[in-house]
Scaffold this motif. Structure first.
Motif, PDB file in Angstrom:
ATOM      1  N   LEU A 256       0.750  -1.083   0.069  1.00 57.54           N
ATOM      2  CA  LEU A 256      -0.057  -0.149  -0.093  1.00 57.54           C
ATOM      3  C   LEU A 256       0.864   1.221   0.073  1.00 57.54           C
ATOM      4  CD1 LEU A 256      -3.067  -0.704   2.352  1.00 57.54           C
ATOM      5  CD2 LEU A 256      -2.677  -0.884  -0.321  1.00 57.54           C
ATOM      6  N   ASN A 258       3.074   2.508  -2.001  1.00 56.09           N
ATOM      7  CA  ASN A 258       3.100   3.321  -3.209  1.00 56.09           C
ATOM      8  C   ASN A 258       1.763   3.939  -3.642  1.00 56.09           C
ATOM      9  OD1 ASN A 258       6.213   3.462  -4.054  1.00 56.09           O
ATOM     10  ND2 ASN A 258       5.615   1.076  -4.277  1.00 56.09           N
ATOM     11  N   ILE A 259       0.700   3.238  -3.412  1.00 54.86           N
ATOM     12  CA  ILE A 259      -0.440   3.745  -3.775  1.00 54.86           C
ATOM     13  C   ILE A 259      -1.002   4.960  -2.880  1.00 54.86           C
ATOM     14  CG2 ILE A 259      -2.117   2.145  -2.607  1.00 54.86           C
ATOM     15  CD1 ILE A 259      -3.814   2.094  -5.460  1.00 54.86           C
ATOM     16  N   GLU A 262       1.113   7.933  -4.223  1.00 56.89           N
ATOM     17  CA  GLU A 262       0.561   8.259  -5.485  1.00 56.89           C
ATOM     18  C   GLU A 262      -0.453   9.326  -5.272  1.00 56.89           C
ATOM     19  OE1 GLU A 262       1.370   8.551  -8.651  1.00 56.89           O
ATOM     20  OE2 GLU A 262       3.074   7.351  -8.583  1.00 56.89           O
TER      21      GLU A 262
END
Lengths: 587, 79
Positions: A256, A258-259, A262
């Motif tokens: 999770l 990286n998401i 982002e």
């Protein structure tokens, strides 16, 4: 099935029949009900009148997949309110198979610094569980990684073990209860809210379970149970997130990082930004690829507990192929990584290992160190300094004891206004200013800031159960309410919360989940019934909190989140108080 | 025009050799949408779950602008 009461005032025990009104209560529903019924709301959490309750879920101990959760409840020394924390471990199924619906630890010994262990076994003659106490004082004050092997050596490989570390023994509001994983590591924590200190305050160091000869969990309607189990299994094994070699099995929960980064919702440097420039180096992908490089092969994750078919627990290995730590969870790598401005995965793993060794909650520890960095005790990004402060916590230096008291106390001691807590509990790894629904959950849950209490991240960030705009507050109070009620039921079912991913998207999986529970109990529940069950649990918890002095005014986020816009979206937390209040008013 | 792209989790195999956290700059036609980017990278559309453009979740028909930062994910979850 019995309620087993252990009285630590004189190290005695008794078995009681389960009252009719508790007949359908398991897991969180039962721990919270017993806290409500028996714990004086104004008692000191570490005094003789608090009680510590363990209960496994409805299907725990059966062949239902991914259902080995154990709930632990008490009045929390961190929040001053009710607490339920749960963990995945063989310990939960063992308790259920011993036919102990709830284990209630009460009283307090007069001797200070003395500890006992309790072993619980099945007495084949009496056809009941039996308790034997042993002197655990020689095990106190030591690293749990050093102590656990000695307990398994003494009681046999097939037992399961619950314990506390030095953090609990010192009475830290940041201290968890640790259970063994499948490889006998002391690494599965009911971590939040200081339950380790409650257990230690009763002079109880270990609860060792041996289910040999125990009768197992009775199932009222085996055909319905089997039908439900098969449907849920199919859903878990086909959903992209939970299937073998899917997202969780490959990259672990830390996928999770990286998401959220982002989406601009990864709390960074004590909640001052929603993006961390080195996030990728601390993510699940980095764990997977680091292991591949160091071990020369792809390594998929393992189960924390028997019967799990999701298997999301990772291990980070050293360059010499030895184990550095297990497990690098999303919450842990965030709390001790982005939240501290730390990018070194090995140092993060060292911090996780130390938290486990001392019995500290990684989320509260990371939150506290973030505030300590804000206060200038050490600079952001100083991973070696952070390791040193965790060691102070383990050793019990004056600084360590302050930090062990948690994020809010540390903020007060240093005059910091930027303190990310609700009801005294440190926020987890989602920024409320960038993900409004989870902010509503943090504010309103009975637990203090807790993502698991109503995981609106699923639709707000992950596209599970639809997609909604995380930056909008529209409809989010109702969403949080629905998630909180359903979650309170999942926490009572004994299933891991991660079954939510497949059952939110796959209707037959949800149906199977409800059928499994009905099959054990002999009920014919519908979706409405389980939401009503969960809502009742929440109302009971809230009633306890109100009696403990924690009222609706406490359902608020810290002021700085309304004042300081968060990059990159430059948003404040703009959910009106009326929306926060509506979560419980309209339940 | 050029856009900045990051692929995550199992999609990383569509840009082999990329270091974790690195961004690739891709040249695409003016007026291209996210789905065009999938084609450019040979990523089957059905294995993409979420695409973020400058921090906002967007659908595959979303039209890109120069210098947009795009992050593309398969289905993932955790907690």
């Amino acid at each position: 099935m019995w309620i087993l009461r252990i009285n630590m005032t004189d190290q005695s025990y008794k078995l009681e029949d389960i009252p009719e009104e508790y007949r359908q209560l398991y897991g969180r529903a039962l721990t919270s009900q017993i806290v409500f019924d028996e714990v004086p709301p104004l008692c000191h959490p570490l005094g003789p009148n608090n009680k510590l309750i363990f209960s496994a879920g409805i299907v725990t101990g059966t062949t239902a997949a991914t259902s080995a959760r154990i709930s632990v409840g008490a009045k929390s020394p961190l929040t001053g309110g009710i607490k339920e924390a749960n963990a995945g471990s063989a310990w939960g199924p063992d308790l259920a198979r011993l036919n102990i619906r709830a284990l209630v630890i009460e009283g307090q010994p007069k001797e200070k610094g003395a500890y006992w262990g309790a072993t619980i076994e099945w007495d084949p003659t009496a056809q009941k569980p039996a308790v034997v106490f042993f002197d655990a004082t020689p095990y106190a004050g030591r690293d749990v990684y050093e102590v656990y092997p000695k307990i398994f050596e003494r009681f046999g490989d097939s037992v399961s073990v619950a314990s506390v570390g030095a953090a609990g023994e010192r009475g830290y509001a940041n201290s968890g209860i640790v259970f063994n994983d499948m490889a006998k590591r002391p690494s599965r924590f009911a971590g939040r809210g200081g339950l380790g200190a409650v257990m230690a305050s009763k002079g109880l160091k270990f609860v060792v379970l041996n289910d040999k000869g125990a009768p197992g969990v009775p199932i009222a309607d085996p055909a319905l149970f089997a039908e439900g189990k098969n449907k849920l299994n199919d859903a878990i094994l086909t959903h992209d997130i939970s299937k073998p070699k899917g997202g969780l099995n490959t990259y672990g929960t830390a996928v999770l990082i990286n998401i959220l980064n982002e989406a601009g919702g990864l709390p960074t440097r004590n909640f001052s930004s929603g993006r961390f420039e080195y996030a990728g180096e601390t993510a699940g992908e980095a764990v997977f690829e680091t292991n591949k490089e160091r071990m020369g092969k792809e390594i998929y994750n393992h189960a924390c507990s028997p019967g799990c078919i999701i298997q999301c627990s990772n291990t980070l290995y050293n360059p010499d192929k030895s184990e550095r730590t297990s497990c690098v969870e999303y919450e842990s790598t965030w709390a001790l990584g982005a939240n501290l401005g730390v990018r070194d995965l090995d140092d993060i793993a060292t911090m996780i290992q130390l938290c486990n060794a001392y019995g500290l909650d990684t989320i509260e520890t990371g939150g506290t160190l973030g505030v300590a960095m804000e206060a200038g005790i050490i600079p952001f990004g100083d991973s070696k300094g952070a390791i040193g402060l965790i060691e102070d916590m383990g050793k019990g230096t004056p600084m360590g004891r302050l930090l062990g008291s948690g994020t809010e106390t540390t903020g007060k001691a240093y005059g910091v206004t930027h303190v990310p807590t609700v009801k005294g509990q440190s926020m987890p790894a989602y920024e409320p200013r960038a993900v409004k629904g989870i902010g509503i959950t943090y504010a309103t849950t009975t637990m203090g800031a807790d993502h698991t209490a109503g995981y609106t991240i699923a639709p707000e960030i992950l596209g599970v159960s639809g997609k909604v705009d995380p930056l909008s507050a529209e409809g989010k109070a109702a969403m949080s309410r629905a998630f909180q009620a359903t979650t309170a039921f999942i926490d009572s079912s004994g299933h891991c919360l991660f079954i939510a991913f497949p059952i939110l998207d796959i209707a037959s999986g949800f149906e199977g989940f409800v059928q499994e529970c009905s099959g054990v109990l002999g009920t014919h529940w519908t979706a409405d019934d389980i939401v009503a069950y969960g809502a009742k649990v929440l109302k009971t918890e809230r009633a306890f909190n109100e009696a403990a002095g924690i009222k609706a005014e406490a359902d608020r986020l810290p002021e700085f989140m309304r004042l300081e816009p968060l990059p990159p979206h430059n948003q404040v937390f703009d959910v009106p108080d009326s929306a926060l209040d509506s979560v419980f008013k309209e339940m | 025009m050029r856009v900045k792209v990051r692929l995550y989790a199992s999609l990383r195999s569509y840009l082999p050799g990329m270091k974790i956290g690195d961004t690739t700059e891709l040249e695409i036609q003016d007026g291209a949408c996210i789905a065009d980017l999938f084609r450019e990278l040979h990523i089957p559309r059905e294995i993409v779950k979420m695409s973020f453009v400058n921090g906002i979740s967007r659908e595959p028909d979303f039209v890109l602008n120069a210098d947009d930062q795009v992050g593309i994910f398969p289905p993932i979850g955790g907690g």
